[in-house]
Write a protein that holds these residues in place. Structure first.
Motif, mmCIF file in Angstrom:
data_model
loop_
_atom_site.group_PDB
_atom_site.id
_atom_site.type_symbol
_atom_site.label_atom_id
_atom_site.label_comp_id
_atom_site.label_asym_id
_atom_site.label_seq_id
_atom_site.Cartn_x
_atom_site.Cartn_y
_atom_site.Cartn_z
ATOM 1 N N ALA A 85 -10.534 -4.748 -12.882
ATOM 2 C CA ALA A 85 -11.459 -4.200 -13.869
ATOM 3 C C ALA A 85 -11.265 -2.699 -14.063
ATOM 4 C CB ALA A 85 -12.897 -4.502 -13.451
ATOM 5 N N PHE A 86 -10.926 -1.991 -12.999
ATOM 6 C CA PHE A 86 -10.766 -0.540 -13.107
ATOM 7 C C PHE A 86 -9.503 -0.170 -13.874
ATOM 8 C CE2 PHE A 86 -13.530 -1.282 -9.491
ATOM 9 C CZ PHE A 86 -14.539 -0.351 -9.699
ATOM 10 N N LEU A 87 -8.449 -0.950 -13.711
ATOM 11 C CA LEU A 87 -7.229 -0.701 -14.475
ATOM 12 C C LEU A 87 -7.472 -0.981 -15.958
ATOM 13 C CD1 LEU A 87 -4.327 0.217 -13.838
ATOM 14 C CD2 LEU A 87 -3.674 -2.197 -13.862
ATOM 15 N N LEU A 88 -8.162 -2.072 -16.245
ATOM 16 C CA LEU A 88 -8.506 -2.393 -17.634
ATOM 17 C C LEU A 88 -9.341 -1.285 -18.255
ATOM 18 C CD1 LEU A 88 -8.749 -4.299 -20.064
ATOM 19 C CD2 LEU A 88 -10.644 -5.433 -18.872
ATOM 20 N N ARG A 89 -10.289 -0.787 -17.477
ATOM 21 C CA ARG A 89 -11.170 0.267 -18.001
ATOM 22 C C ARG A 89 -10.390 1.548 -18.284
ATOM 23 N NH1 ARG A 89 -13.427 2.582 -20.641
ATOM 24 N NH2 ARG A 89 -15.589 3.330 -20.743
ATOM 25 N N ARG A 90 -9.412 1.864 -17.417
ATOM 26 C CA ARG A 90 -8.549 3.018 -17.676
ATOM 27 C C ARG A 90 -7.801 2.850 -18.993
ATOM 28 N NH1 ARG A 90 -7.863 2.648 -11.924
ATOM 29 N NH2 ARG A 90 -7.942 4.685 -10.845
ATOM 30 N N ALA A 91 -7.269 1.642 -19.223
ATOM 31 C CA ALA A 91 -6.524 1.385 -20.464
ATOM 32 C C ALA A 91 -7.424 1.538 -21.681
ATOM 33 C CB ALA A 91 -5.912 -0.011 -20.426
ATOM 34 N N MET A 92 -8.657 1.093 -21.553
ATOM 35 C CA MET A 92 -9.603 1.218 -22.670
ATOM 36 C C MET A 92 -9.930 2.684 -22.956
ATOM 37 S SD MET A 92 -12.194 -2.010 -22.022
ATOM 38 C CE MET A 92 -11.692 -3.671 -22.550
ATOM 39 N N ARG A 93 -9.971 3.498 -21.914
ATOM 40 C CA ARG A 93 -10.239 4.925 -22.105
ATOM 41 C C ARG A 93 -9.038 5.636 -22.721
ATOM 42 N NH1 ARG A 93 -13.722 8.409 -19.654
ATOM 43 N NH2 ARG A 93 -15.201 6.797 -20.298
ATOM 44 N N ARG A 94 -7.827 5.419 -22.174
ATOM 45 C CA ARG A 94 -6.634 6.129 -22.655
ATOM 46 C C ARG A 94 -6.302 5.782 -24.097
ATOM 47 N NH1 ARG A 94 -2.051 7.928 -19.920
ATOM 48 N NH2 ARG A 94 -1.633 8.634 -22.024
ATOM 49 N N SER A 95 -6.586 4.546 -24.510
ATOM 50 C CA SER A 95 -6.250 4.095 -25.865
ATOM 51 C C SER A 95 -7.327 4.444 -26.890
ATOM 52 C CB SER A 95 -6.031 2.580 -25.870
ATOM 53 O OG SER A 95 -7.235 1.911 -25.526
ATOM 54 N N GLY A 96 -8.522 4.793 -26.401
ATOM 55 C CA GLY A 96 -9.637 5.026 -27.311
ATOM 56 C C GLY A 96 -10.434 3.776 -27.630
#
Length: 219
Positions: free
Chosen positions: A95-106
């Motif tokens: 979940a934390f990796l997914l959340r990072r991707a959601m942040r970096r991509s906007g």
């Protein structure tokens, strides 16, 4: 608002998810929660065990791989993609990796507005369901917040998307390797009076309008 939050894969109410996408709907499958797993292992799993894109396509939906890494630092491109999509489906993993991707991509800045407006449906299982909550506190008992993949920021993102008011704890009292960790997570949240919803594998939380309802899985 249209939400479909499952504990394990598409749960036992898949017909509801298909209806959310609409006939021939475009479905973006977000699998960035798995980016810490080597590509050859992921491909072998997809071919031999489970391929969510193929599953959606078997029901007549126009499913495709929505890799958020391709939009890191390019939110305007992601917005254009989301505006052409009826449903996004975020898979399980970290979940934390997914959340990072959601942040970096906007994604976390763009998608919630579209979802709240009813222009985009959001679905996900396990990690994909967890990030829909208000934050990820306590979920470090299930997922390692320090797991990384190439191109990802090292700092964990603890805020969720805020699509639902309670944290989601998947695999609760299920025949799943993370069942014990789910039990510990739910207890951690309970003693701190943190709002949370536990899901057994097969269960789905569905919202198609105003109310979020539990659709219990087949036992």
């Amino acid at each position: 608002m249209k939400l479909y939050l499952a504990s394990w894969r598409t749960g036992d109410s898949f017909g509801e998810l298909v209806r959310m996408a609409g006939p021939g709907g475009r479905v973006g499958v977000i699998a960035n929660a798995l980016d810490f797993i080597p590509a050859d292992e992921r491909e072998a799993y997809r071919r031999k065990v489970h391929d969510p894109i193929a599953e959606f396509r078997s029901f007549g939906l126009d499913a495709y791989d929505l890799d958020l890494c391709a939009y890191f630092g390019r939110p305007e491109r992601l917005l254009a993609e989301l505006e052409r999509t009826q449903l996004v489906w975020a898979t399980g993993g970290n979940a934390f990796l997914l959340r990072r991707a959601m942040r970096r991509s906007g994604f976390d800045a763009l998608a919630p507005g579209l979802i709240w407006a009813g222009r985009l449906a959001y679905g996900g299982w396990s990690a994909g369901a967890c990030v829909a909550g208000p934050d990820l506190r306590g979920l470090e008992l299930m997922d390692d917040p320090h797991v990384l993949a190439e191109g990802y920021d090292p700092q964990p993102v603890w805020e969720g998307l805020g699509l639902v008011e309670a944290a989601i704890v998947p695999h609760y009292r299920s025949d799943h390797p993370e069942a014990a960790a789910a039990e510990a997570t739910a207890e951690w949240m309970r003693v701190r009076n943190l709002p949370h919803r536990t899901l057994r594998d097969g269960d789905v939380l569905i919202q198609n309008g105003e109310d979020l309802e539990l659709h219990a899985g087949r036992i």
